[in-house]
Design an enzyme around this catalytic site. Structure first.
Site, PDB file in Angstrom:
ATOM      1  CE  LYS A  25      11.890  14.884  39.973  1.00 19.96           C
ATOM      2  NZ  LYS A  25      12.531  15.092  41.115  1.00 19.96           N
ATOM      3  NE  ARG A  51      11.142  20.724  38.161  1.00 24.97           N
ATOM      4  CZ  ARG A  51      11.686  20.334  37.722  1.00 24.97           C
ATOM      5  NH1 ARG A  51      11.574  19.500  36.994  1.00 24.97           N
ATOM      6  NH2 ARG A  51      13.262  20.623  37.826  1.00 24.97           N
ATOM      7  NE  ARG A  67      21.569  14.821  39.236  1.00 24.65           N
ATOM      8  CZ  ARG A  67      20.081  15.085  39.767  1.00 24.65           C
ATOM      9  NH1 ARG A  67      19.409  13.714  39.735  1.00 24.65           N
ATOM     10  NH2 ARG A  67      19.863  15.572  39.459  1.00 24.65           N
ATOM     11  NE  ARG A 106      21.186  17.745  35.726  1.00 31.74           N
ATOM     12  CZ  ARG A 106      19.833  17.895  36.324  1.00 31.74           C
ATOM     13  NH1 ARG A 106      18.760  15.812  36.224  1.00 31.74           N
ATOM     14  NH2 ARG A 106      19.059  19.079  36.895  1.00 31.74           N
ATOM     15  NE  ARG A 137      18.889  21.742  39.844  1.00 35.30           N
ATOM     16  CZ  ARG A 137      18.937  20.505  40.100  1.00 35.30           C
ATOM     17  NH1 ARG A 137      20.360  20.950  40.596  1.00 35.30           N
ATOM     18  NH2 ARG A 137      18.912  19.273  39.663  1.00 35.30           N
TER      19      ARG A 137
HETATM   20  P1  AMP Z   1      15.051  18.093  36.105  1.00 33.49           P
HETATM   21  O1  AMP Z   1      15.904  17.451  35.752  1.00 33.49           O
HETATM   22  O2  AMP Z   1      14.089  17.367  36.779  1.00 33.49           O
HETATM   23  O3  AMP Z   1      15.884  18.474  37.162  1.00 33.49           O
HETATM   24  O4  AMP Z   1      15.249  19.726  35.708  1.00 33.49           O
HETATM   25  C1  AMP Z   1      16.022  20.387  35.312  1.00 33.49           C
HETATM   26  C2  AMP Z   1      15.315  22.007  35.057  1.00 33.49           C
HETATM   27  O5  AMP Z   1      15.176  22.011  33.672  1.00 33.49           O
HETATM   28  C3  AMP Z   1      15.031  22.759  36.179  1.00 33.49           C
HETATM   29  O6  AMP Z   1      15.554  23.074  36.872  1.00 33.49           O
HETATM   30  C4  AMP Z   1      14.006  23.570  35.362  1.00 33.49           C
HETATM   31  O7  AMP Z   1      14.554  24.708  35.238  1.00 33.49           O
HETATM   32  C5  AMP Z   1      14.063  23.157  34.201  1.00 33.49           C
HETATM   33  N1  AMP Z   1      12.682  22.736  34.064  1.00 33.49           N
HETATM   34  C6  AMP Z   1      12.718  21.035  34.026  1.00 33.49           C
HETATM   35  N2  AMP Z   1      10.630  20.681  34.671  1.00 33.49           N
HETATM   36  C7  AMP Z   1      10.129  21.903  34.369  1.00 33.49           C
HETATM   37  C8  AMP Z   1       9.088  22.075  34.302  1.00 33.49           C
HETATM   38  N3  AMP Z   1       7.724  20.603  34.412  1.00 33.49           N
HETATM   39  N4  AMP Z   1       8.652  23.481  34.803  1.00 33.49           N
HETATM   40  C9  AMP Z   1       9.291  24.506  34.981  1.00 33.49           C
HETATM   41  N5  AMP Z   1      10.822  23.874  34.136  1.00 33.49           N
HETATM   42  C10 AMP Z   1      11.731  23.019  34.275  1.00 33.49           C
END
Ligand code: AMP
Length: 190
Positions: A14, A89, A128, A134, A146
């Site tokens: 993404k 999400r 990554r 991260r 995840r």
């Molecule tokens: P990402 O970078 O999108 O993979 O997000 C990293 C982490 O942030 C996720 O594993 C969640 O803990 C949190 N997170 C990001 N976006 C959301 C969302 N829309 N709803 C809930 N948690 C989120």
């Protein structure tokens, strides 16, 4: 103005594709994951709270990300459009998102969903993790959680947009430009 939800499991590409879409279509972009990581880095109380979720690969409480998006939408009501990356999400987030957009005279045009097999996702995320630093990309158990959380809580959001005829599934395996071409084909029909 086009409002695009870029969807898919962690590691689907993404972020990479969002960068290319921003450049081609002159879109604005918000990644709830990026905003959350910045909040954690700032050391705020909210940052400490959300870190306890991200460390385990769990979703942070809905209201935290809904507030982030409400604030973003207020500041991005005009322009060529927006990419929403990593949001919504949960179905509740999707419902609240529609209300926030409607209150600002806006709507979602399409959800573009990148599909990638699980084994490939784990491989990509571990790779990554070596560069990005991260924490949630470096531990295989957190990565697997995840992906499980995605399947249990997030995948259903696709049905929400499919019911509104706004869902497009994109094969997320292949070269970066090849996948980008598939996304553009759909966007160009909007
Ligand atoms: P990402 O970078 O999108 O993979 O997000 C990293 C982490 O942030 C996720 O594993 C969640 O803990 C949190 N997170 C990001 N976006 C959301 C969302 N829309 N709803 C809930 N948690 C989120």
């Amino acid at each position: 103005m086009k409002n695009i939800v870029l969807f898919g499991p962690p590691g689907a590409g993404k972020g990479t594709q969002a960068e290319k879409l921003i450049a081609k279509y002159g879109l604005d972009h918000v990644s709830t994951g990026d905003v959350i990581r910045a909040e954690i880095k700032s050391g705020s109380e909210l940052g400490k709270l959300v870190k306890s979720y991200t460390d385990k690969g769990e979703l942070v409480p809905d209201q935290v990300v809904i507030d982030i998006i409400a604030d973003y939408v207020l500041k991005h009501k005009t322009g060529n459009g927006n990419i929403f990356d990593g949001f919504p999400r949960t179905t509740f987030q999707a419902e609240e998102f529609d209300k926030i957009l409607a209150a600002n005279g806006l709507k979602v045009d399409v959800m573009l969903s990148l599909t990638v097999p699980d084994e490939e996702l784990v491989k990509r995320l571990l790779l990554r993790g070596k560069d990005s630093g991260r924490a949630d990309d470096s531990n295989e158990d957190v990565i697997k959680n995840r992906i499980s959380v995605y399947k249990a809580q997030t995948a259903v959001v696709a049905d929400y947009y499919a019911a509104q005829n706004k869902y497009a599934e994109i094969n997320g395996v292949g070269g970066i430009d090849e996948i980008f071409g598939r996304l553009c084909e759909v966007i160009d029909t909007l």
